[in-house]
Motif scaffolding. Structure first.
Motif, PDB file in Angstrom:
ATOM      1  N   PHE A 244       0.829  -1.206   0.000  1.00  0.00           N
ATOM      2  CA  PHE A 244       0.000   0.000   0.000  1.00  0.00           C
ATOM      3  C   PHE A 244       0.861   1.253   0.000  1.00  0.00           C
ATOM      4  O   PHE A 244       0.532   2.247  -0.625  1.00  0.00           O
ATOM      5  N   THR A 248       0.608   3.956  -2.936  1.00  0.00           N
ATOM      6  CA  THR A 248       0.256   5.342  -2.610  1.00  0.00           C
ATOM      7  C   THR A 248       1.341   6.298  -3.086  1.00  0.00           C
ATOM      8  O   THR A 248       1.048   7.360  -3.650  1.00  0.00           O
ATOM      9  N   GLY A 263      -6.496  -5.485  -0.811  1.00  0.00           N
ATOM     10  CA  GLY A 263      -6.147  -5.822   0.566  1.00  0.00           C
ATOM     11  C   GLY A 263      -6.640  -7.201   0.957  1.00  0.00           C
ATOM     12  O   GLY A 263      -7.285  -7.902   0.188  1.00  0.00           O
ATOM     13  N   GLY A 272      -5.053   3.156   1.967  1.00  0.00           N
ATOM     14  CA  GLY A 272      -4.750   4.001   0.811  1.00  0.00           C
ATOM     15  C   GLY A 272      -6.031   4.235   0.034  1.00  0.00           C
ATOM     16  O   GLY A 272      -6.319   3.491  -0.906  1.00  0.00           O
ATOM     17  N   VAL A 276      -6.609   1.449  -3.018  1.00  0.00           N
ATOM     18  CA  VAL A 276      -7.142   0.135  -2.638  1.00  0.00           C
ATOM     19  C   VAL A 276      -8.424  -0.132  -3.410  1.00  0.00           C
ATOM     20  O   VAL A 276      -9.427   0.563  -3.249  1.00  0.00           O
TER      21      VAL A 276
END
Lengths: 361, 348
Positions: A244, A248, A263, A272, A276
């Motif tokens: 993540f 990001t 995730g 994020g 995500v």
């Protein structure tokens, strides 16, 4: 003079120690010994032992701890000896000591979180036949142990469908933690999902070998994105936090670039909000709470293995990010596949062997 | 003040200082130090079960501490105890699961296999140091990673019995004893502590009472002088690394044959080898010192497990206390100055 120097050195050490001490306890905001002496009637107390990840690993252990907290809230219990609590393990050698400590403290039910605790739970359950135990992610065949398994492959399958529909480059990444049966279920399900939704998409599978190394996750993610993967799914606990971070960072540098991360375990959209896509949820919290509730009502499923799948709402897909261009298509496809899995017309493979013969219609 | 007394007092004062500073930290961050230390004590010695667990935890610490101390006495810094520990663990478990022999042969064979594995793992950096003067710290650190990942590979691909771990070792190779477990109300205590004590005696005897030990120590004091005196520096370097590795390997066997009875894929280092460095440091690199230092560390580690439950104190505080103790030992110079001042006053 020398004395003063010594004093200075001591105070420096103190300052450093205090700062570090403060860092260490920042996550520990629940510090109430108030429950001592209250609750005259004996409550049904529950505790759990985490693996080395700890209850702030943003996935597996944290989810289990949430389940215990929910159980406590519902029954008006507080963290502590008369309610619910947890012990963290710092190494594999701590599992049996921690399990034993909790059951000696008189907790009615003690959870071992994670397949690594198999042998420890097995042994302690035999030594303490009057206590109840539960293990997550593995089976222990003892009359006083409830085993909880998940059909991770079903959640991962839906995540695979989402990834396949969202990818533009037709290249998708998968980061696994360790090569263990649980993660294999994620991998097999994910690959099957991608295959079902877009057979021409390629999945790049890599294992980090650890569940607690975020920097390693970031390195792998960085390589994957650089090689053209535009959706990466992780099933690697805290190692996945690196994914993540990388996603990001990349998004910040170049907001127009289409990259997504998926995730695991709980809805990780908070990791994020821009990157995500969704999360393959494994509701350890629900399962933990469910077993605790059953045990409290005197229906402890000892000696049994309970499998939580899509059908039992034990696994599932988190809401898809509204910024995703393929959101509508994903929602529709996920709905269809969910129905098919639930009614049994599609059986998601749980191992790579089963994946070979898997055909999606 | 005699040197001997000073050598004993320095680590003791370091421990006391560590605990005092730990107390102040607890007070500052709003925890109750009395409750915390009571929980720590009860968690280590309050119940025969916990005492059993402490002894179990102390066993590998002693051997890992001996491994570090032994190399240190010859002037080598063996950071690779962790790696030698892991290969020793695997070797012991491999012998434990693969053969079916009477106990009198099987158990010693498994321990010897662990010794050999640890010894080989330490032989490589020893050889590189002796032949090419490659610094042993760098090589041993690398060897740690090689050990970790190759052992994981072997467990996953050769010895896997499902769930990424090896099968249980046969009873004939096990150090466990129902009797020991019974008197400690089902702790994981096993016979390994006897082996650890034998290890202490062996190290003391070898270093202090034999010619070979004299040579090894001579190399540790001054390589040039030892060379001038006609001793083979290279041979002694390799020998010390191998013996150090053997200790570390046996420490691994304690986990494999006693505590666990199997080996699981390791997600990271176990920390036993690194704790061994602290144990050796606190123990002043002597056999008896290592024994007591390991006892302290083991008690702290096991006792700490009860702290969050009993006193609401995060057990990370114990890690801070351990770190402070190591810090004070490492900065023993300060303690020594203070001791000397008091010593002088007494003389007057």
């Amino acid at each position: 003079m020398k004395k003063r120097k010594f004093g200075l050195a001591l105070s420096l050490v103190l300052a450093a120690g205090t700062l570090l001490g403060a860092c260490g306890k920042s996550n520990d905001d629940t510090k109430n010994n108030a429950s001592k002496g209250e609750n005259k009637e004996k409550a049904y107390t529950v505790a759990m032992v985490t693996d080395v990840g700890g209850v702030d690993d943003k996935s597996f252990n944290q989810s289990a701890w949430k389940g215990l907290q929910d159980y406590g809230k519902e029954n008006g219990l507080e963290k502590g000896k008369n309610g619910f609590d947890y012990l963290q393990s710092t190494s594999d050698a701590d599992y049996s000591t921690n399990l034993n400590t909790l059951s000696r403290q008189g907790y009615n039910l003690v959870f071992g979180i994670g397949f690594l605790m198999h042998n420890a739970v097995d042994e302690i359950a035999q030594q303490q036949p009057k206590s109840n135990f539960a293990i997550i992610d593995d089976e222990v065949k003892q009359p006083n142990v409830a085993s909880v398994l998940f059909k991770e492959q079903e959640a991962a399958f839906l995540a695979g469908v989402a990834a396949a529909l969202q990818t533009k480059s037709n290249k998708i990444g998968f980061i696994g933690g360790m090569k263990i049966p649980v993660i294999e279920r994620f991998e097999a399900g994910f690959l099957a999902g991608v295959q079902a939704a877009k057979p021409e998409a390629k999945v790049d599978v890599q294992y980090s070998g650890a569940f607690d190394k975020a920097e390693l996750g970031q390195t792998i993610a960085s390589k994957m994105y650089a090689s053209g993967d535009d959706v990466v799914f992780h099933a690697a606990g805290a190692t996945g936090n690196g994914l993540f971070k990388e996603a990001t960072d990349l998004k910040k540098k170049n907001p127009d670039k289409e990259i997504w991360a998926i995730g695991v375990d709980q809805d990780q959209s908070f990791m994020g909000p821009d990157v995500v896509l969704t999360s393959a949820m494994k509701r350890v919290d629900l399962a933990v709470k469910d077993v605790a509730d059953k045990a409290k009502d005197g229906k402890f499923p000892g000696g049994q293995t309970t499998v939580y799948g899509l059908h039992e709402d034990g696994v599932g897909l988190a809401p898809v990010n509204s910024k995703a261009s393929a959101k509508d298509a994903i929602d529709k496809a996920v709905k269809e596949w969910t129905a098919k899995i639930k009614d049994g017309s599609v059986k998601v493979p749980g191992t790579l062997k089963e994946l070979k013969t898997f055909k999606a219609q | 003040m005699s040197k001997r007394l000073r050598n004993i007092l320095t680590p003791l004062i370091a421990v006391v200082l560590g605990i005092i500073v730990g107390t102040i930290i607890m007070l500052v961050s709003g925890y109750d130090p009395v409750a915390a230390y009571t929980a720590l004590w009860n968690g280590a010695f309050g119940d025969v079960y916990y005492t059993g667990e402490v002894i179990r935890q102390v066993t590998p610490y002693i051997l890992a501490g001996l491994a570090v101390a032994f190399a240190f006495r010859v002037g080598l810094f063996n950071i690779g105890v962790e790696g030698q520990f892991i290969v020793g663990w695997l070797a012991a478990v491999w012998v434990g699961v693969s053969f079916d022999l009477p106990k009198i042969i099987h158990l010693p064979l498994a321990i010897i296999a662990a010794m050999v594995a640890g010894g080989i793992w330490a032989f490589i950096p020893g050889l590189l140091k002796a032949r090419f003067r490659v610094h042993e710290v760098i090589v041993t650190i690398m060897m740690n990673y090689i050990a970790l990942h190759s052992v994981n590979y072997i467990i996953n691909n050769k010895l896997n019995q499902g769930s990424s771990k090896t099968g249980m070792i046969h009873d004939s190779a096990s150090l466990r004893s129902p009797w020991l477990q019974e008197i400690t109300t089902h702790s994981t205590l096993h016979w390994g502590i006897i082996i650890a004590i034998i290890g202490c005696v062996f190290m003391w005897f070898l270093l202090e009472k034999t010619t070979r030990g004299f040579e090894l120590r001579a190399v540790g004091f001054n390589q040039d002088a030892a060379h001038y005196a006609g001793m083979s520096v290279n041979k002694n370097i390799i020998l010390s690394m191998v013996i150090s590795g053997c200790f570390a390997g046996v420490a691994g066997a304690m986990e494999g044959l006693g505590t666990f009875g199997y080996m699981a894929v390791q997600g990271g280092f176990t920390g036993v080898g690194f704790n061994g460095i602290a144990v050796a440091l606190l123990g002043g690199n002597t056999a008896i010192g290592v024994f007591f230092a390991a006892l302290l560390f083991g008690a702290l580690k096991i006792g700490a497990l009860s702290m969050p439950l009993e006193a609401g104190v995060p057990k990370e505080l114990v890690d801070i206390i351990i770190a402070l103790i190591v810090f004070f030992v490492a900065s023993s110079y300060i303690i020594r100055i203070v001791l000397d001042r008091f010593g002088k006053k007494e003389v007057k």
